[in-house]
Design a protein around this motif. Structure first.
Motif, PDB file in Angstrom:
ATOM      1  N   ASN A   1      41.003  40.635  33.749  1.00  0.00           N
ATOM      2  CA  ASN A   1      41.854  42.078  33.347  1.00  0.00           C
ATOM      3  C   ASN A   1      42.891  41.338  32.888  1.00  0.00           C
ATOM      4  N   GLN A   2      43.806  39.786  33.611  1.00  0.00           N
ATOM      5  CA  GLN A   2      44.717  39.028  32.636  1.00  0.00           C
ATOM      6  C   GLN A   2      44.568  37.814  31.904  1.00  0.00           C
TER       7      GLN A   2
ATOM      8  N   THR B   1      34.648  34.746  39.115  1.00  0.00           N
ATOM      9  CA  THR B   1      35.856  34.953  39.016  1.00  0.00           C
ATOM     10  C   THR B   1      36.153  36.173  39.474  1.00  0.00           C
ATOM     11  N   SER B   2      37.312  36.843  39.449  1.00  0.00           N
ATOM     12  CA  SER B   2      37.722  38.242  40.275  1.00  0.00           C
ATOM     13  C   SER B   2      37.910  39.621  38.979  1.00  0.00           C
ATOM     14  N   VAL B   3      37.814  40.378  39.456  1.00  0.00           N
ATOM     15  CA  VAL B   3      38.142  41.604  38.049  1.00  0.00           C
ATOM     16  C   VAL B   3      39.681  40.979  38.057  1.00  0.00           C
ATOM     17  N   GLN B   4      40.983  40.840  38.574  1.00  0.00           N
ATOM     18  CA  GLN B   4      41.778  40.766  37.748  1.00  0.00           C
ATOM     19  C   GLN B   4      41.744  39.593  37.662  1.00  0.00           C
ATOM     20  N   GLU B   5      41.188  38.882  37.450  1.00  0.00           N
ATOM     21  CA  GLU B   5      41.423  37.896  36.809  1.00  0.00           C
ATOM     22  C   GLU B   5      40.806  37.800  35.376  1.00  0.00           C
TER      23      GLU B   5
ATOM     24  N   LYS C   1      33.542  44.690  33.154  1.00  0.00           N
ATOM     25  CA  LYS C   1      34.446  43.473  33.799  1.00  0.00           C
ATOM     26  C   LYS C   1      33.480  43.003  35.237  1.00  0.00           C
ATOM     27  N   LYS C   2      32.975  43.689  35.289  1.00  0.00           N
ATOM     28  CA  LYS C   2      32.750  43.613  37.081  1.00  0.00           C
ATOM     29  C   LYS C   2      31.214  42.777  36.517  1.00  0.00           C
TER      30      LYS C   2
ATOM     31  N   ALA D   1      32.873  39.287  35.918  1.00  0.00           N
ATOM     32  CA  ALA D   1      33.924  38.914  36.717  1.00  0.00           C
ATOM     33  C   ALA D   1      33.131  38.097  37.732  1.00  0.00           C
TER      34      ALA D   1
ATOM     35  N   GLY E   1      35.324  49.201  32.656  1.00  0.00           N
ATOM     36  CA  GLY E   1      35.311  48.499  34.146  1.00  0.00           C
ATOM     37  C   GLY E   1      33.696  48.134  34.794  1.00  0.00           C
TER      38      GLY E   1
ATOM     39  N   LYS F   1      44.334  41.343  29.025  1.00  0.00           N
ATOM     40  CA  LYS F   1      45.856  41.002  28.359  1.00  0.00           C
ATOM     41  C   LYS F   1      46.787  40.551  27.749  1.00  0.00           C
TER      42      LYS F   1
END
Length: 442
Positions: free
Chosen positions: A410-411, A404-408, A395-396, A399, A392, A414
């Motif tokens: 994560n995507q 970019t964002s943490v969601q991007e 990732k921050k 990002a 985590g 994945k």
């Protein structure tokens, strides 16, 4: 490439959809729309009329209606006639001279200098030639400098005589220089000229006579449509050139030049320019272009581009990494770079059957990988080689560093994990397991 023409032909051929047989009535209705589409694309009226008359005769004379749907049959007939209209078969270059001499001609602004560089790069990388570029544009400011920049970019020598205003002397001296320095191809870049300028046309005719080139090529901006065809005829009357180069086919061109020029001047289209980069050059294949115009894609060209960019030794190394679960983001980045070298994303998508039509309203940016590259570049070496360590807090940081964002992030992680599993599954007998899985999914 030819998006507008492709859309209109697609709509025209849909007229037959649902009909159980081909009749004179529905054929006439369809071909009326086909002719209108060709005229809108700036195809010569006589050529468009002859084209549709030929298709009509063949459609009404078919004896295979029991095995093909009318719409499918009409698409095949239109595709075959488009192929013939553009020349039928690809025509190569005559490079038998020692050295082989290629004379470039065309209008001002048609892209001669840039394409001269592309052609030199093509002959150097694909044909193992040692080309020499010759600066014979003595009128346009900075023309010599432009060719020198292009030559430096592709690693090809440029012959120029600053202060000499005689293109005949320059070209003859360049050929002597080529012989003395082991160049086996000489590409003479001449000044752009108007067909109505008698003095300029006489000048290039004199250059042509003095150096007796193995290939004389007429470079034409495909976006000028029917005007390009008329100009080509005027140049051909003076030079009797050997082939046509269509530039700027990556633009929003109507396609009239590509579809008309072969019939009018009776000379083949040999190459096309598909972008600004030095490797954005393709041999012109009439059948492949007809497929693309009709939305069928061009898988053969796509595979050829892939083969040009993907190194066999690198592929073997990659295969070993996948087998050992060592495929990381650095390897992924290499794959992205190779895909980017294949050309613009929009052009590549257009080569995939059905994809161009399905994504015609989607803006495909050449920077499509920009976000992914930014995320990968924000990773540490450990994170790129061992993605499993990315937690985590990492990732921050990634990002924030990539904008970019943490969601991007994560995507991407994945998708990368899914792709790695898929590639692992394709190794050895895993392909069978994958097929079994797909069967269960269905």
């Amino acid at each position: 490439m030819f998006d507008n023409l492709s859309d209109k032909l697609d709509k025209a051929l849909h007229v037959l959809k649902g009909h159980g047989s081909i009749t004179e009535v529905n054929v006439a209705e369809t071909l009326k729309e086909v002719r209108r589409a060709l005229l809108d694309a700036d195809v010569n009226f006589k050529i468009a009329k002859e084209f549709t008359n030929t298709v009509k005769e063949k459609a009404l004379g078919q004896n295979v209606l029991t095995t093909l749907q009318p719409g499918q049959l009409m698409v095949k007939l239109v595709k075959d006639e488009l192929t013939q209209l553009m020349g039928g078969e690809a025509v190569g270059m005559n490079l038998q001279g020692s050295p082989s001499v290629i004379l470039m001609s065309g209008l001002q602004g048609s892209g001669k200098t840039t394409f001269s560089g592309k052609l030199a790069n093509f002959l150097k990388t694909k044909k193992s030639k040692k080309p020499l570029l010759v600066a014979c544009d003595i009128y346009r400011p900075a023309a010599i400098n432009q060719l020198q920049v292009v030559g430096e970019q592709i690693g090809v020598e440029v012959y120029a005589e600053v202060g000499n205003t005689d293109p005949v002397a320059i070209s003859k001296n360049a050929i002597s220089h080529a012989k003395a320095n082991g160049h086996n191809v000489v590409i003479v870049d001449t000044a752009g000229r108007l067909a109505v300028d008698e003095a300029m046309m006489t000048e290039i005719a004199n250059v042509h006579k003095a150096i007796t080139p193995d290939e004389t090529l007429f470079v034409v901006d495909s976006m000028t449509g029917q005007d390009a065809v008329n100009t080509a005829k005027a140049f051909n009357d003076r030079l009797n050139f050997d082939g046509v180069i269509l530039t700027k086919l990556d633009g929003d061109t109507r396609g009239g030049a590509a579809l008309s020029i072969r019939t009018v001047v009776e000379k083949p289209i040999k190459f096309i320019g598909t972008g600004e980069k030095m490797d954005a050059i393709d041999v012109f294949y009439p059948s492949r272009m007809a497929d693309r115009i009709l939305g069928m894609g061009d898988v053969v060209s796509l595979v050829e581009r892939a083969q040009d960019q993907f190194d066999e030794e690198e592929a073997r190394k990659l295969q070993k990494k996948i087998a050992k679960n060592q495929f990381g983001f650095d390897d992924f980045m290499k794959q992205i770079q190779q895909v980017k070298k294949m050309g613009s994303m929009k052009d590549l998508v257009g080569m995939i059957p059905g994809a161009g039509k399905a994504l015609k309203d989607v803006d495909i940016d050449d920077d499509a990988f920009k976000g992914i590259e930014a995320i990968i570049n924000s990773m540490t070496l450990e994170e790129r080689t061992q993605p499993a360590v990315i937690n985590g807090s990492r990732k921050k940081r990634i990002a924030k560093g990539s904008g970019t964002s943490v969601q991007e992030v994560n995507q991407l992680l994945k998708q990368f994990d899914q792709m790695s599993k898929m590639m692992k599954m394709m190794q050895g007998g895993g392909g069978r397991k994958m097929m079994q899985m797909m069967g269960k999914m269905r």
